[in-house]
Design a protein around this motif. Structure first.
Motif, PDB file in Angstrom:
ATOM      1  N   PRO A 326       0.796  -1.235   0.000  1.00 45.67           N
ATOM      2  CA  PRO A 326       0.000   0.000   0.000  1.00 45.67           C
ATOM      3  C   PRO A 326       0.827   1.282   0.000  1.00 45.67           C
ATOM      4  O   PRO A 326       0.344   2.322  -0.461  1.00 45.67           O
ATOM      5  CB  PRO A 326      -0.820  -0.127   1.295  1.00 45.67           C
ATOM      6  CG  PRO A 326      -0.012  -1.032   2.172  1.00 45.67           C
ATOM      7  CD  PRO A 326       0.627  -2.006   1.236  1.00 45.67           C
ATOM      8  N   ASP A 327       2.030   1.242   0.501  1.00 43.51           N
ATOM      9  CA  ASP A 327       2.871   2.442   0.588  1.00 43.51           C
ATOM     10  C   ASP A 327       3.910   2.530  -0.527  1.00 43.51           C
ATOM     11  O   ASP A 327       4.772   3.402  -0.508  1.00 43.51           O
ATOM     12  CB  ASP A 327       3.595   2.471   1.940  1.00 43.51           C
ATOM     13  CG  ASP A 327       2.623   2.479   3.112  1.00 43.51           C
ATOM     14  OD1 ASP A 327       1.592   3.159   3.005  1.00 43.51           O
ATOM     15  OD2 ASP A 327       2.903   1.798   4.114  1.00 43.51           O
ATOM     16  N   SER A 328       3.811   1.634  -1.492  1.00 43.95           N
ATOM     17  CA  SER A 328       4.792   1.587  -2.583  1.00 43.95           C
ATOM     18  C   SER A 328       4.205   2.119  -3.885  1.00 43.95           C
ATOM     19  O   SER A 328       2.993   2.030  -4.122  1.00 43.95           O
ATOM     20  CB  SER A 328       5.266   0.142  -2.783  1.00 43.95           C
ATOM     21  OG  SER A 328       6.017   0.015  -3.965  1.00 43.95           O
ATOM     22  N   SER A 331       1.718  -0.081  -6.080  1.00 40.50           N
ATOM     23  CA  SER A 331       0.256  -0.089  -6.011  1.00 40.50           C
ATOM     24  C   SER A 331      -0.348   0.911  -6.989  1.00 40.50           C
ATOM     25  O   SER A 331      -1.310   0.609  -7.698  1.00 40.50           O
ATOM     26  CB  SER A 331      -0.209   0.224  -4.590  1.00 40.50           C
ATOM     27  OG  SER A 331       0.251   1.485  -4.163  1.00 40.50           O
ATOM     28  N   LEU A 358       4.407   8.124  -2.977  1.00 46.35           N
ATOM     29  CA  LEU A 358       4.705   6.826  -2.379  1.00 46.35           C
ATOM     30  C   LEU A 358       6.184   6.467  -2.522  1.00 46.35           C
ATOM     31  O   LEU A 358       6.948   7.168  -3.184  1.00 46.35           O
ATOM     32  CB  LEU A 358       3.818   5.755  -3.024  1.00 46.35           C
ATOM     33  CG  LEU A 358       2.309   5.988  -2.889  1.00 46.35           C
ATOM     34  CD1 LEU A 358       1.530   4.924  -3.660  1.00 46.35           C
ATOM     35  CD2 LEU A 358       1.888   6.001  -1.421  1.00 46.35           C
ATOM     36  N   GLU A 359       6.570   5.355  -1.922  1.00 50.19           N
ATOM     37  CA  GLU A 359       7.958   4.913  -1.929  1.00 50.19           C
ATOM     38  C   GLU A 359       8.298   4.172  -3.223  1.00 50.19           C
ATOM     39  O   GLU A 359       7.488   3.354  -3.688  1.00 50.19           O
ATOM     40  CB  GLU A 359       8.226   3.980  -0.742  1.00 50.19           C
ATOM     41  CG  GLU A 359       8.100   4.650   0.613  1.00 50.19           C
ATOM     42  CD  GLU A 359       9.182   5.697   0.830  1.00 50.19           C
ATOM     43  OE1 GLU A 359      10.320   5.464   0.358  1.00 50.19           O
ATOM     44  OE2 GLU A 359       8.893   6.727   1.456  1.00 50.19           O
TER      45      GLU A 359
END
Length: 382
Positions: A326-328, A331, A358-359
């Protein structure tokens, strides 16, 4: 040669910094004394996490532990095999007694029987209680220890699922007993054996004969692999056999390759998404632990979805990626890809934009997200 030595030194220095072994002493009732252990835990090992790791027991750990641990650490870094917990048993002064077997029955006796019980009843339970070890266990041996480890196969429920026998000094009757046991074993079992052209002659002859016996086995539960190395001796074959054995044992675990993509995924009767789910379920079934979804496999399945114009499968994949990462940027990238393929360019652009916050991942970074945004804007103008 000088370049090779520099590279080797850098590798060993890196290995020492990243994966230094823990030294522990275990009190043994069976051995009536203490035994020294070398233990290597996975990088970023978290004892509070639920993740389980294969357990690798290395006999002759005083000299065999480092090459095994180094190979596992290196291959696991590139996600070719899973992280493992590696335990080496130091036997420099006890190996002759530890591996003793009766001259009439050719089974462990006296100190050999005590060492057998130590491994099964003390060492493995000790490690499993203290560390997050799965019940997928591998045992590695060389010479005398490569013969001794076979005795664990003869239990009704073998302690180990995978055996790496490097130039075993086979006991009398061992080839016949191995053939009989492996022919009827019901649990999925991996067995690797190796010799070399310059191996000890008497050992090599017995190993070649044993290989002929094992190759004749017809048992779907057995995965057997044999190597007869050229330009190697009794000691140097160890460095070549370990990575080959790990490759065989963790073949199912490996990232999706070009060959697997062309020969298995594209002809698969179900959807590419179904193939991915089945692959990861098989990994959990065979190895006893879950494999975290990796980016290489996501890319391969996405490519198959696009090639087959399977929009439903691509949507499922995008939702799975969003749930797992979810934090990449992953997604946002794959949700954007889905909406783009669906023809909803406005939502695709929104997804790509969200990825800027995001990352980055291994393959998806800000430049790729921006490129997709520009492509989508251009498509919306036309």
């Amino acid at each position: 040669m000088k370049y090779f030595l520099v590279v080797l030194f850098c590798f060993l220095a890196s290995y020492n910094l990243q994966s230094q072994a823990l030294l522990e002493t275990i009190d043994s009732y069976k051995l009536e004394g203490k035994r020294e252990l070398k233990i290597q835990l996975p990088r970023n090992y978290d004892s509070s996490a639920k993740r389980l790791y294969p357990l690798v027991i290395v006999l002759d750990g005083d000299y065999l532990f480092e090459p095994v641990a180094g190979n596992i650490d290196y291959q696991a870094y590139w996600e070719d095999i899973p992280d493992c917990i590696i335990v080496g048993v130091n036997q420099s002064t006890t190996r002759t007694d530890d591996f003793f077997y009766d001259e009439d029955t050719y089974f462990p006796a006296h100190d050999g029987a005590a060492f057998y019980e130590f491994v099964a009843a003390e060492l493995v339970p000790y490690i499993e209680e203290k560390y997050n070890a799965s019940d997928f266990r591998i045992i590695v041996g060389h010479d005398l220890s490569a013969n001794f480890m076979n005795f664990f196969l003869f239990k009704d429920n073998p302690l180990f699922r995978a055996y790496i026998a490097l130039s075993p000094d086979l006991a009398p009757m061992m080839s016949i007993r191995l053939k009989e046991r492996l022919a009827i074993i019901e649990q999925e079992t991996f067995y690797y054996m190796a010799t070399a052209d310059a191996d000890v002659k008497v050992l090599r002859n017995a190993i070649i004969e044993c290989d002929a016996q094992l190759k004749a086995i017809e048992n779907k539960a057995l995965r057997y692999k044999f190597d007869n190395f050229e330009d190697a001796n009794h000691y140097s074959l160890v460095g070549r056999g370990i990575p080959k054995a790990l490759n065989e044992i963790f073949a199912l675990y490996k990232p999706i390759s070009g060959k697997e993509y062309n020969e298995k995924i594209l002809p698969f009767e179900g959807s590419p998404y179904d193939y991915l789910i089945e692959k990861y379920k098989d990994i959990e079934y065979f190895y006893g632990f879950e494999k975290k979804l990796i980016e290489n496999d996501i890319r391969a399945i996405a490519a198959a979805c696009n090639k087959k114009d399977d929009l439903e499968s691509l949507e499922k994949l995008a939702k799975l990626v969003k749930n797992e990462f979810p934090d990449s940027m992953l997604s946002a990238y794959y949700m954007g890809m889905y909406y783009e393929k669906e023809g909803n360019l406005k939502r695709a652009l929104q997804r790509y934009k969200s990825g800027l916050l995001l990352e980055p991942s291994q393959f998806i970074d800000k430049e790729i997200i921006l490129e997709k945004m520009y492509e989508t804007r251009d498509a919306m103008k036309n």
